[in-house]
Write a protein that holds these residues in place. Structure first.
Motif, PDB file in Angstrom:
ATOM      1  N   THR A  36      62.167  65.832 -22.547  1.00  0.00           N
ATOM      2  CA  THR A  36      62.402  64.853 -21.486  1.00  0.00           C
ATOM      3  C   THR A  36      61.276  64.802 -20.468  1.00  0.00           C
ATOM      4  OG1 THR A  36      63.650  66.492 -20.209  1.00  0.00           O
ATOM      5  CG2 THR A  36      64.894  65.089 -21.716  1.00  0.00           C
ATOM      6  N   PRO A  58      76.940  58.813 -19.157  1.00  0.00           N
ATOM      7  CA  PRO A  58      75.994  58.440 -18.094  1.00  0.00           C
ATOM      8  C   PRO A  58      76.651  58.264 -16.729  1.00  0.00           C
ATOM      9  CG  PRO A  58      75.610  57.144 -20.082  1.00  0.00           C
ATOM     10  CD  PRO A  58      76.891  57.885 -20.297  1.00  0.00           C
ATOM     11  N   LYS A  63      71.827  58.131 -10.905  1.00  0.00           N
ATOM     12  CA  LYS A  63      70.939  57.113 -11.454  1.00  0.00           C
ATOM     13  C   LYS A  63      69.537  57.663 -11.661  1.00  0.00           C
ATOM     14  CE  LYS A  63      69.265  52.402 -10.633  1.00  0.00           C
ATOM     15  NZ  LYS A  63      69.285  51.249  -9.695  1.00  0.00           N
ATOM     16  N   ARG A  66      69.512  59.395 -15.008  1.00  0.00           N
ATOM     17  CA  ARG A  66      69.568  58.414 -16.105  1.00  0.00           C
ATOM     18  C   ARG A  66      68.218  57.744 -16.305  1.00  0.00           C
ATOM     19  NH1 ARG A  66      74.486  56.834 -13.501  1.00  0.00           N
ATOM     20  NH2 ARG A  66      73.484  54.898 -12.799  1.00  0.00           N
ATOM     21  N   THR A  67      67.554  57.402 -15.221  1.00  0.00           N
ATOM     22  CA  THR A  67      66.242  56.763 -15.332  1.00  0.00           C
ATOM     23  C   THR A  67      65.206  57.730 -15.885  1.00  0.00           C
ATOM     24  OG1 THR A  67      66.802  55.388 -13.427  1.00  0.00           O
ATOM     25  CG2 THR A  67      64.493  55.482 -14.069  1.00  0.00           C
ATOM     26  N   ALA A  70      65.735  58.229 -19.701  1.00  0.00           N
ATOM     27  CA  ALA A  70      65.688  57.015 -20.524  1.00  0.00           C
ATOM     28  C   ALA A  70      64.389  56.937 -21.314  1.00  0.00           C
ATOM     29  CB  ALA A  70      65.856  55.781 -19.645  1.00  0.00           C
ATOM     30  N   TYR A  74      67.156  58.638 -24.465  1.00  0.00           N
ATOM     31  CA  TYR A  74      68.583  58.716 -24.159  1.00  0.00           C
ATOM     32  C   TYR A  74      69.036  57.372 -23.596  1.00  0.00           C
ATOM     33  CZ  TYR A  74      68.519  63.802 -24.657  1.00  0.00           C
ATOM     34  OH  TYR A  74      68.410  65.075 -25.142  1.00  0.00           O
ATOM     35  N   SER A  75      69.895  56.686 -24.328  1.00  0.00           N
ATOM     36  CA  SER A  75      70.380  55.385 -23.875  1.00  0.00           C
ATOM     37  C   SER A  75      71.890  55.407 -23.652  1.00  0.00           C
ATOM     38  CB  SER A  75      70.008  54.300 -24.895  1.00  0.00           C
ATOM     39  OG  SER A  75      70.511  54.647 -26.185  1.00  0.00           O
ATOM     40  N   VAL A  78      73.386  60.981 -21.924  1.00  0.00           N
ATOM     41  CA  VAL A  78      72.358  61.750 -21.225  1.00  0.00           C
ATOM     42  C   VAL A  78      72.556  63.219 -21.583  1.00  0.00           C
ATOM     43  CG1 VAL A  78      72.125  60.132 -19.315  1.00  0.00           C
ATOM     44  CG2 VAL A  78      73.819  61.954 -19.175  1.00  0.00           C
TER      45      VAL A  78
END
Length: 211
Positions: A36, A58, A63, A66-67, A70, A74-75, A78
């Protein structure tokens, strides 16, 4: 090459070697771990590899997380755990690469870090193996710790005095454990002996420092 993975302790069992000897092993699901983040000396001042393991919804993370993940692919989910591994040199991997148990080999030695089982509030006999008082001839403090300090001098209880309190639920590392088998298809490591933590808890498997 980086030798470290986040895993989950499955439990203990035993296997037999070629001579028919029984070997107690701990089964650890090591990976798959997705990269990551990558840290380099030129940009960040140190070399490290950030990896994620497991999945979670998620909506249960911020946030910002998550960002961040991504870009690693990871969509829908997470990672449940994200850890960073310090390296001596800049890593060869890039964001999005997947690492599995195949980075380890049989008969290799590893250090396993985990959180031990919590035992709750315990007395000194169980927590520190105190002998306690006599159990006969009128003894009335069988499982007590005894004196913790005098009144006038020093007139206080020294820091670090062994007394009743919380036992367990601390991070510990078992060093120089030998990998007996590596099952690449299932991402399983069979490690000789016991590792810290309860079944289902997360552990960190790294190449042994003292070997």
């Amino acid at each position: 090459m980086m030798k470290g993975l986040i895993g989950r302790k499955i439990g203990m069992t035993h296997i037999y070697d070629d001579q028919g000897l029984m070997i107690p092993v701990t089964v650890v699901q090591a990976g798959p771990c997705r990269v990551t983040g990558v840290r380099t000396k030129d940009r960040d001042g140190y070399s490290a590899l950030q990896i994620g393991f497991g999945t979670r919804k998620p909506k249960n993370v911020s946030k910002a997380v998550r960002t961040h993940v991504a870009a690693a692919g990871y969509s829908e989910h997470v990672p449940e755990r994200i850890r960073e591994l310090r390296l001596a040199e800049d890593p060869e991997q890039s964001v999005g690469d997947v690492l599995g148990a195949d980075i380890f080999e049989a008969d290799e030695f590893v250090d396993v870090t985990g959180v031990t089982k919590g035992r709750g509030f315990q007395g000194v006999v169980r927590r520190y193996k105190f002998g306690g008082g006599r159990a006969s001839h009128g003894g009335d403090w069988t499982r007590r710790g005894g004196s913790i300090g005098m009144c006038v001098n020093p007139g206080k209880v020294y820091k670090g005095r062994k007394m009743p309190g919380q036992m367990g639920n601390v991070q510990r590392t078992s060093q120089n454990l030998r990998i007996v088998q590596v099952r690449q298809e299932e991402n399983l490591l069979l490690i000789k002996g016991a590792v810290p933590g309860a079944n289902g808890r997360f552990v960190m498997v790294r190449k042994a420092k003292k070997k």
